[in-house]
Design a protein around this motif. Structure first.
Motif, PDB file in Angstrom:
ATOM      1  N   LEU A  28       0.872  -1.168   0.000  1.00  0.00           N
ATOM      2  CA  LEU A  28       0.000   0.000   0.000  1.00  0.00           C
ATOM      3  C   LEU A  28       0.913   1.222   0.000  1.00  0.00           C
ATOM      4  CD1 LEU A  28      -3.021   0.788   0.185  1.00  0.00           C
ATOM      5  CD2 LEU A  28      -2.737   0.909   2.641  1.00  0.00           C
ATOM      6  N   PHE A  29       0.775   2.086  -0.972  1.00  0.00           N
ATOM      7  CA  PHE A  29       1.631   3.258  -1.148  1.00  0.00           C
ATOM      8  C   PHE A  29       3.100   2.858  -1.328  1.00  0.00           C
ATOM      9  CE2 PHE A  29      -1.782   4.837   1.779  1.00  0.00           C
ATOM     10  CZ  PHE A  29      -2.505   5.524   0.809  1.00  0.00           C
ATOM     11  N   GLY A  30       3.337   1.686  -1.844  1.00  0.00           N
ATOM     12  CA  GLY A  30       4.692   1.241  -2.109  1.00  0.00           C
ATOM     13  C   GLY A  30       5.417   0.628  -0.920  1.00  0.00           C
ATOM     14  N   ILE A  31       4.758   0.538   0.227  1.00  0.00           N
ATOM     15  CA  ILE A  31       5.371  -0.088   1.398  1.00  0.00           C
ATOM     16  C   ILE A  31       4.469  -1.218   1.886  1.00  0.00           C
ATOM     17  CG2 ILE A  31       6.748   1.879   2.150  1.00  0.00           C
ATOM     18  CD1 ILE A  31       4.616   2.674   4.049  1.00  0.00           C
ATOM     19  N   PRO A  32       5.018  -2.158   2.634  1.00  0.00           N
ATOM     20  CA  PRO A  32       4.198  -3.295   3.069  1.00  0.00           C
ATOM     21  C   PRO A  32       2.956  -2.861   3.840  1.00  0.00           C
ATOM     22  CG  PRO A  32       6.501  -3.709   3.531  1.00  0.00           C
ATOM     23  CD  PRO A  32       6.406  -2.291   3.066  1.00  0.00           C
ATOM     24  N   PHE A  33       1.866  -3.558   3.572  1.00  0.00           N
ATOM     25  CA  PHE A  33       0.581  -3.204   4.160  1.00  0.00           C
ATOM     26  C   PHE A  33       0.624  -3.227   5.684  1.00  0.00           C
ATOM     27  CE2 PHE A  33      -3.459  -4.620   5.975  1.00  0.00           C
ATOM     28  CZ  PHE A  33      -4.258  -3.549   5.628  1.00  0.00           C
ATOM     29  N   LEU A  34       1.307  -4.222   6.253  1.00  0.00           N
ATOM     30  CA  LEU A  34       1.319  -4.339   7.709  1.00  0.00           C
ATOM     31  C   LEU A  34       2.020  -3.144   8.363  1.00  0.00           C
ATOM     32  CD1 LEU A  34       0.136  -6.284   9.696  1.00  0.00           C
ATOM     33  CD2 LEU A  34       2.282  -7.523   9.723  1.00  0.00           C
ATOM     34  N   LEU A  35       3.016  -2.592   7.710  1.00  0.00           N
ATOM     35  CA  LEU A  35       3.676  -1.394   8.231  1.00  0.00           C
ATOM     36  C   LEU A  35       2.730  -0.197   8.194  1.00  0.00           C
ATOM     37  CD1 LEU A  35       6.233   0.005   9.266  1.00  0.00           C
ATOM     38  CD2 LEU A  35       6.883   0.357   6.894  1.00  0.00           C
ATOM     39  N   VAL A  36       2.027  -0.033   7.088  1.00  0.00           N
ATOM     40  CA  VAL A  36       1.044   1.052   6.982  1.00  0.00           C
ATOM     41  C   VAL A  36      -0.047   0.868   8.032  1.00  0.00           C
ATOM     42  CG1 VAL A  36      -0.695   2.113   5.495  1.00  0.00           C
ATOM     43  CG2 VAL A  36       1.486   1.417   4.538  1.00  0.00           C
ATOM     44  N   TRP A  37      -0.510  -0.367   8.214  1.00  0.00           N
ATOM     45  CA  TRP A  37      -1.557  -0.670   9.191  1.00  0.00           C
ATOM     46  C   TRP A  37      -1.106  -0.273  10.600  1.00  0.00           C
ATOM     47  CZ3 TRP A  37      -6.519  -1.976   8.724  1.00  0.00           C
ATOM     48  CH2 TRP A  37      -7.181  -2.504   9.820  1.00  0.00           C
ATOM     49  N   ASN A  38       0.133  -0.634  10.957  1.00  0.00           N
ATOM     50  CA  ASN A  38       0.642  -0.297  12.286  1.00  0.00           C
ATOM     51  C   ASN A  38       0.811   1.208  12.469  1.00  0.00           C
ATOM     52  OD1 ASN A  38       0.684  -2.911  13.202  1.00  0.00           O
ATOM     53  ND2 ASN A  38       2.809  -3.253  12.615  1.00  0.00           N
ATOM     54  N   LEU A  39       1.246   1.906  11.427  1.00  0.00           N
ATOM     55  CA  LEU A  39       1.377   3.355  11.523  1.00  0.00           C
ATOM     56  C   LEU A  39       0.028   4.036  11.698  1.00  0.00           C
ATOM     57  CD1 LEU A  39       4.098   4.009   8.810  1.00  0.00           C
ATOM     58  CD2 LEU A  39       4.352   4.191  11.294  1.00  0.00           C
ATOM     59  N   ILE A  40      -0.971   3.556  10.973  1.00  0.00           N
ATOM     60  CA  ILE A  40      -2.321   4.116  11.105  1.00  0.00           C
ATOM     61  C   ILE A  40      -2.851   3.894  12.519  1.00  0.00           C
ATOM     62  CG2 ILE A  40      -4.720   3.799  10.375  1.00  0.00           C
ATOM     63  CD1 ILE A  40      -3.616   3.346   7.524  1.00  0.00           C
ATOM     64  N   TRP A  41      -2.641   2.688  13.048  1.00  0.00           N
ATOM     65  CA  TRP A  41      -3.137   2.406  14.394  1.00  0.00           C
ATOM     66  C   TRP A  41      -2.328   3.099  15.478  1.00  0.00           C
ATOM     67  CZ3 TRP A  41      -7.597   1.247  16.202  1.00  0.00           C
ATOM     68  CH2 TRP A  41      -8.523   0.654  15.371  1.00  0.00           C
ATOM     69  N   MET A  42      -1.065   3.421  15.200  1.00  0.00           N
ATOM     70  CA  MET A  42      -0.281   4.181  16.167  1.00  0.00           C
ATOM     71  C   MET A  42      -0.873   5.583  16.320  1.00  0.00           C
ATOM     72  SD  MET A  42       3.824   4.722  16.404  1.00  0.00           S
ATOM     73  CE  MET A  42       3.947   5.294  14.738  1.00  0.00           C
ATOM     74  N   VAL A  43      -1.202   6.206  15.217  1.00  0.00           N
ATOM     75  CA  VAL A  43      -1.833   7.521  15.255  1.00  0.00           C
ATOM     76  C   VAL A  43      -3.244   7.413  15.845  1.00  0.00           C
ATOM     77  CG1 VAL A  43      -2.677   9.421  13.820  1.00  0.00           C
ATOM     78  CG2 VAL A  43      -0.455   8.394  13.353  1.00  0.00           C
ATOM     79  N   GLY A  44      -3.964   6.364  15.441  1.00  0.00           N
ATOM     80  CA  GLY A  44      -5.310   6.161  15.969  1.00  0.00           C
ATOM     81  C   GLY A  44      -5.323   5.911  17.465  1.00  0.00           C
ATOM     82  N   THR A  45      -4.328   5.195  17.966  1.00  0.00           N
ATOM     83  CA  THR A  45      -4.235   4.940  19.401  1.00  0.00           C
ATOM     84  C   THR A  45      -4.024   6.241  20.167  1.00  0.00           C
ATOM     85  OG1 THR A  45      -3.367   2.721  19.035  1.00  0.00           O
ATOM     86  CG2 THR A  45      -2.940   3.716  21.179  1.00  0.00           C
ATOM     87  N   ALA A  46      -3.177   7.111  19.645  1.00  0.00           N
ATOM     88  CA  ALA A  46      -2.963   8.407  20.300  1.00  0.00           C
ATOM     89  C   ALA A  46      -4.256   9.220  20.329  1.00  0.00           C
ATOM     90  CB  ALA A  46      -1.867   9.171  19.576  1.00  0.00           C
ATOM     91  N   ALA A  47      -5.003   9.193  19.241  1.00  0.00           N
ATOM     92  CA  ALA A  47      -6.267   9.926  19.197  1.00  0.00           C
ATOM     93  C   ALA A  47      -7.291   9.328  20.168  1.00  0.00           C
ATOM     94  CB  ALA A  47      -6.832   9.922  17.773  1.00  0.00           C
ATOM     95  N   ILE A  48      -7.352   8.015  20.242  1.00  0.00           N
ATOM     96  CA  ILE A  48      -8.294   7.356  21.150  1.00  0.00           C
ATOM     97  C   ILE A  48      -7.923   7.641  22.601  1.00  0.00           C
ATOM     98  CG2 ILE A  48      -9.065   5.091  21.971  1.00  0.00           C
ATOM     99  CD1 ILE A  48      -8.968   4.181  19.023  1.00  0.00           C
ATOM    100  N   LEU A  49      -6.624   7.587  22.918  1.00  0.00           N
ATOM    101  CA  LEU A  49      -6.202   7.884  24.290  1.00  0.00           C
ATOM    102  C   LEU A  49      -6.466   9.340  24.649  1.00  0.00           C
ATOM    103  CD1 LEU A  49      -2.905   5.845  24.594  1.00  0.00           C
ATOM    104  CD2 LEU A  49      -5.116   5.370  25.651  1.00  0.00           C
ATOM    105  N   ALA A  50      -6.320  10.255  23.706  1.00  0.00           N
ATOM    106  CA  ALA A  50      -6.657  11.655  23.963  1.00  0.00           C
ATOM    107  C   ALA A  50      -8.148  11.803  24.234  1.00  0.00           C
ATOM    108  CB  ALA A  50      -6.245  12.523  22.780  1.00  0.00           C
ATOM    109  N   LEU A  51      -8.968  11.082  23.504  1.00  0.00           N
ATOM    110  CA  LEU A  51     -10.411  11.111  23.733  1.00  0.00           C
ATOM    111  C   LEU A  51     -10.766  10.530  25.106  1.00  0.00           C
ATOM    112  CD1 LEU A  51     -13.264  11.656  22.643  1.00  0.00           C
ATOM    113  CD2 LEU A  51     -13.202   9.374  21.643  1.00  0.00           C
ATOM    114  N   ILE A  52     -10.115   9.432  25.488  1.00  0.00           N
ATOM    115  CA  ILE A  52     -10.360   8.838  26.802  1.00  0.00           C
ATOM    116  C   ILE A  52      -9.942   9.810  27.899  1.00  0.00           C
ATOM    117  CG2 ILE A  52      -9.631   7.007  28.381  1.00  0.00           C
ATOM    118  CD1 ILE A  52      -9.465   5.159  25.931  1.00  0.00           C
ATOM    119  N   TYR A  53      -8.795  10.474  27.732  1.00  0.00           N
ATOM    120  CA  TYR A  53      -8.339  11.462  28.709  1.00  0.00           C
ATOM    121  C   TYR A  53      -9.332  12.608  28.820  1.00  0.00           C
ATOM    122  CZ  TYR A  53      -5.484  14.979  30.987  1.00  0.00           C
ATOM    123  OH  TYR A  53      -5.028  15.938  31.837  1.00  0.00           O
ATOM    124  N   TRP A  54      -9.841  13.065  27.687  1.00  0.00           N
ATOM    125  CA  TRP A  54     -10.817  14.158  27.704  1.00  0.00           C
ATOM    126  C   TRP A  54     -12.090  13.730  28.410  1.00  0.00           C
ATOM    127  CZ3 TRP A  54     -15.609  14.822  25.177  1.00  0.00           C
ATOM    128  CH2 TRP A  54     -16.133  16.101  25.272  1.00  0.00           C
TER     129      TRP A  54
END
Length: 72
Positions: A28-54
């Motif tokens: 995906l985008f020229g890099i392995p899908f699993l790497l892209v998946w983990n990067l997306i979830w890393m950002v998503g985890t930060a957003a979810i934790l910010a929402l939980i903190y709020w």
């Protein structure tokens, strides 16, 4: 309370569900899908934790308006 627990479980489920999807989409985008998946979830985890903190700080401020803190 239950909403925060469900939100906290989302990153765990999301990160571990990517392996089954990686077999169908090798790149995906020229890099392995699993790497892209983990990067997306890393950002998503930060957003979810910010929402939980709020949500948690909102509950504390609503409950603490009537109490007096010790030493003040």
């Amino acid at each position: 309370m239950k909403l925060r627990i469900l939100l906290a479980a989302l990153p765990f489920i999301g990160l571990y569900s990517g392996g089954s999807l990686a077999a169908h989409t090798p790149f995906l985008f020229g890099i392995p899908f699993l790497l892209v998946w983990n990067l997306i979830w890393m950002v998503g985890t930060a957003a979810i934790l910010a929402l939980i903190y709020w949500l948690d700080s909102r509950d504390k401020s609503a409950g603490a308006s009537g109490c007096v803190r010790g030493g003040q």
